[in-house]
Design a protein around this motif. Sequence first.
Motif, PDB file in Angstrom:
ATOM      1  N   TYR A  36       0.852  -1.195   0.000  1.00 18.17           N
ATOM      2  CA  TYR A  36       0.000   0.000   0.000  1.00 18.17           C
ATOM      3  C   TYR A  36       0.888   1.245   0.000  1.00 18.17           C
ATOM      4  O   TYR A  36       2.066   1.178   0.329  1.00 18.17           O
ATOM      5  N   THR A  37       0.299   2.366  -0.389  1.00 15.56           N
ATOM      6  CA  THR A  37       1.065   3.560  -0.714  1.00 15.56           C
ATOM      7  C   THR A  37       1.955   4.034   0.426  1.00 15.56           C
ATOM      8  O   THR A  37       3.143   4.290   0.218  1.00 15.56           O
ATOM      9  N   GLN A  38       1.411   4.185   1.612  1.00 14.90           N
ATOM     10  CA  GLN A  38       2.198   4.733   2.717  1.00 14.90           C
ATOM     11  C   GLN A  38       3.493   3.946   2.936  1.00 14.90           C
ATOM     12  O   GLN A  38       4.566   4.526   3.082  1.00 14.90           O
ATOM     13  N   LEU A  39       3.383   2.616   2.935  1.00 15.47           N
ATOM     14  CA  LEU A  39       4.555   1.782   3.195  1.00 15.47           C
ATOM     15  C   LEU A  39       5.483   1.745   1.982  1.00 15.47           C
ATOM     16  O   LEU A  39       6.701   1.830   2.106  1.00 15.47           O
ATOM     17  N   GLY A  40       4.895   1.629   0.783  1.00 18.24           N
ATOM     18  CA  GLY A  40       5.714   1.568  -0.427  1.00 18.24           C
ATOM     19  C   GLY A  40       6.519   2.827  -0.659  1.00 18.24           C
ATOM     20  O   GLY A  40       7.703   2.783  -1.021  1.00 18.24           O
ATOM     21  N   MET A  41       5.892   4.007  -0.454  1.00 14.48           N
ATOM     22  CA  MET A  41       6.602   5.281  -0.615  1.00 14.48           C
ATOM     23  C   MET A  41       7.742   5.396   0.387  1.00 14.48           C
ATOM     24  O   MET A  41       8.847   5.835   0.058  1.00 14.48           O
ATOM     25  N   ALA A  42       7.478   5.015   1.637  1.00 14.53           N
ATOM     26  CA  ALA A  42       8.502   5.096   2.678  1.00 14.53           C
ATOM     27  C   ALA A  42       9.670   4.160   2.393  1.00 14.53           C
ATOM     28  O   ALA A  42      10.839   4.507   2.609  1.00 14.53           O
ATOM     29  N   ALA A  43       9.371   2.968   1.885  1.00 13.25           N
ATOM     30  CA  ALA A  43      10.412   1.967   1.632  1.00 13.25           C
ATOM     31  C   ALA A  43      11.423   2.432   0.579  1.00 13.25           C
ATOM     32  O   ALA A  43      12.569   1.969   0.566  1.00 13.25           O
ATOM     33  N   MET A  44      11.006   3.334  -0.323  1.00 11.27           N
ATOM     34  CA  MET A  44      11.920   3.809  -1.365  1.00 11.27           C
ATOM     35  C   MET A  44      12.810   4.952  -0.898  1.00 11.27           C
ATOM     36  O   MET A  44      13.688   5.393  -1.634  1.00 11.27           O
ATOM     37  N   GLY A 117      -7.638   4.692  -9.754  1.00 13.09           N
ATOM     38  CA  GLY A 117      -7.876   3.257  -9.603  1.00 13.09           C
ATOM     39  C   GLY A 117      -8.127   2.781  -8.196  1.00 13.09           C
ATOM     40  O   GLY A 117      -8.666   1.695  -7.988  1.00 13.09           O
ATOM     41  N   ASP A 118      -7.763   3.592  -7.178  1.00 11.49           N
ATOM     42  CA  ASP A 118      -7.896   3.126  -5.802  1.00 11.49           C
ATOM     43  C   ASP A 118      -9.239   3.482  -5.174  1.00 11.49           C
ATOM     44  O   ASP A 118      -9.490   3.148  -4.032  1.00 11.49           O
ATOM     45  N   LYS A 119     -10.106   4.148  -5.919  1.00 12.26           N
ATOM     46  CA  LYS A 119     -11.421   4.521  -5.383  1.00 12.26           C
ATOM     47  C   LYS A 119     -12.508   3.691  -6.072  1.00 12.26           C
ATOM     48  O   LYS A 119     -12.490   3.542  -7.295  1.00 12.26           O
ATOM     49  N   PRO A 166     -17.926  -8.867 -11.666  1.00 12.56           N
ATOM     50  CA  PRO A 166     -18.321  -8.904 -10.247  1.00 12.56           C
ATOM     51  C   PRO A 166     -17.804 -10.191  -9.595  1.00 12.56           C
ATOM     52  O   PRO A 166     -17.797 -11.256 -10.213  1.00 12.56           O
ATOM     53  N   LEU A 167     -17.382 -10.086  -8.363  1.00  4.54           N
ATOM     54  CA  LEU A 167     -16.914 -11.257  -7.632  1.00  4.54           C
ATOM     55  C   LEU A 167     -18.076 -11.938  -6.922  1.00  4.54           C
ATOM     56  O   LEU A 167     -18.953 -11.274  -6.372  1.00  4.54           O
ATOM     57  N   ASP A 168     -18.073 -13.255  -6.946  1.00  2.00           N
ATOM     58  CA  ASP A 168     -19.054 -14.014  -6.167  1.00  2.00           C
ATOM     59  C   ASP A 168     -18.694 -13.934  -4.689  1.00  2.00           C
ATOM     60  O   ASP A 168     -17.519 -13.769  -4.335  1.00  2.00           O
ATOM     61  N   ASP A 169     -19.699 -14.098  -3.849  1.00  2.00           N
ATOM     62  CA  ASP A 169     -19.437 -14.082  -2.407  1.00  2.00           C
ATOM     63  C   ASP A 169     -18.418 -15.142  -2.012  1.00  2.00           C
ATOM     64  O   ASP A 169     -17.631 -14.955  -1.082  1.00  2.00           O
ATOM     65  N   SER A 170     -18.417 -16.262  -2.740  1.00  2.00           N
ATOM     66  CA  SER A 170     -17.496 -17.352  -2.410  1.00  2.00           C
ATOM     67  C   SER A 170     -16.035 -16.975  -2.655  1.00  2.00           C
ATOM     68  O   SER A 170     -15.132 -17.659  -2.180  1.00  2.00           O
ATOM     69  N   GLU A 171     -15.807 -15.893  -3.402  1.00  2.00           N
ATOM     70  CA  GLU A 171     -14.433 -15.485  -3.696  1.00  2.00           C
ATOM     71  C   GLU A 171     -13.850 -14.553  -2.636  1.00  2.00           C
ATOM     72  O   GLU A 171     -12.686 -14.191  -2.698  1.00  2.00           O
ATOM     73  N   PHE A 172     -14.662 -14.173  -1.671  1.00  2.00           N
ATOM     74  CA  PHE A 172     -14.185 -13.364  -0.552  1.00  2.00           C
ATOM     75  C   PHE A 172     -13.905 -14.278   0.627  1.00  2.00           C
ATOM     76  O   PHE A 172     -14.606 -15.270   0.827  1.00  2.00           O
ATOM     77  N   THR A 173     -12.885 -13.938   1.427  1.00  2.00           N
ATOM     78  CA  THR A 173     -12.635 -14.737   2.623  1.00  2.00           C
ATOM     79  C   THR A 173     -13.769 -14.520   3.619  1.00  2.00           C
ATOM     80  O   THR A 173     -14.261 -13.405   3.792  1.00  2.00           O
ATOM     81  N   ASN A 186      -8.462  -3.410   5.795  1.00  2.00           N
ATOM     82  CA  ASN A 186      -8.589  -2.907   4.432  1.00  2.00           C
ATOM     83  C   ASN A 186      -9.231  -3.996   3.591  1.00  2.00           C
ATOM     84  O   ASN A 186      -9.276  -5.161   4.002  1.00  2.00           O
ATOM     85  N   ARG A 187      -9.703  -3.659   2.399  1.00  2.00           N
ATOM     86  CA  ARG A 187     -10.260  -4.683   1.499  1.00  2.00           C
ATOM     87  C   ARG A 187      -9.229  -5.757   1.175  1.00  2.00           C
ATOM     88  O   ARG A 187      -9.569  -6.879   0.862  1.00  2.00           O
TER      89      ARG A 187
END
Length: 202
Positions: A36-44, A117-119, A166-173, A186-187
Amino acid sequence: SDALRYEIGEELSRTIEAKDRYTTDLIPVLSVLPSYTQLGMAAMLPHQDLSILKNGTVQVDGQSASGTENRAKILAPFNATAIRSADLLNMSRNESREFTKNNQIIYIYHNQIDAVGDKRETEGRVFEAVEDGMDELVEILKKLTNANLSNIIITADHGFIYQNRPLDDSEFTSDNIQGDNIFIRNRRFVIGKDLHPSGSFK
């Protein structure tokens, strides 16, 4: 460039190579997890230690890495700075030359793809954002070479996952993820302490 996944980088590389006087090398890298952005930006950024706070922000050697201004502070001891791509593109030719002359390393933060893309409301327009993002990156590249820079690295904090149905309900944990101290749900990921693994969660 936020969310510039490998396939886009490959197309961007070919686009740049097709123009006069540019050569590129395409090198895959692994992002940090969770991605995710916060961690990825910091790592660089240059660092000895990264830490995730309970509100999800990331610190680099004890300093906040949130926002361009804080990243510029982290970079300052290395004769480096940070700037938003829009601010660079708004500079005149002389201003950009003066800016690049005064810094040995410059981090330019570009957010065209992830901003769309993130919204949930706009994620369907992600490929349009990719096209616009590549055009803008080429414009930034030209601006930098006109300011006498020759060694430019275009990289990303993370990529993105795209699902065009669309994702089926079975595809979500179905797991209700448990842990002693959960900071972020997070999602795509959970951040916390002493999380309890299961058959569908590590």
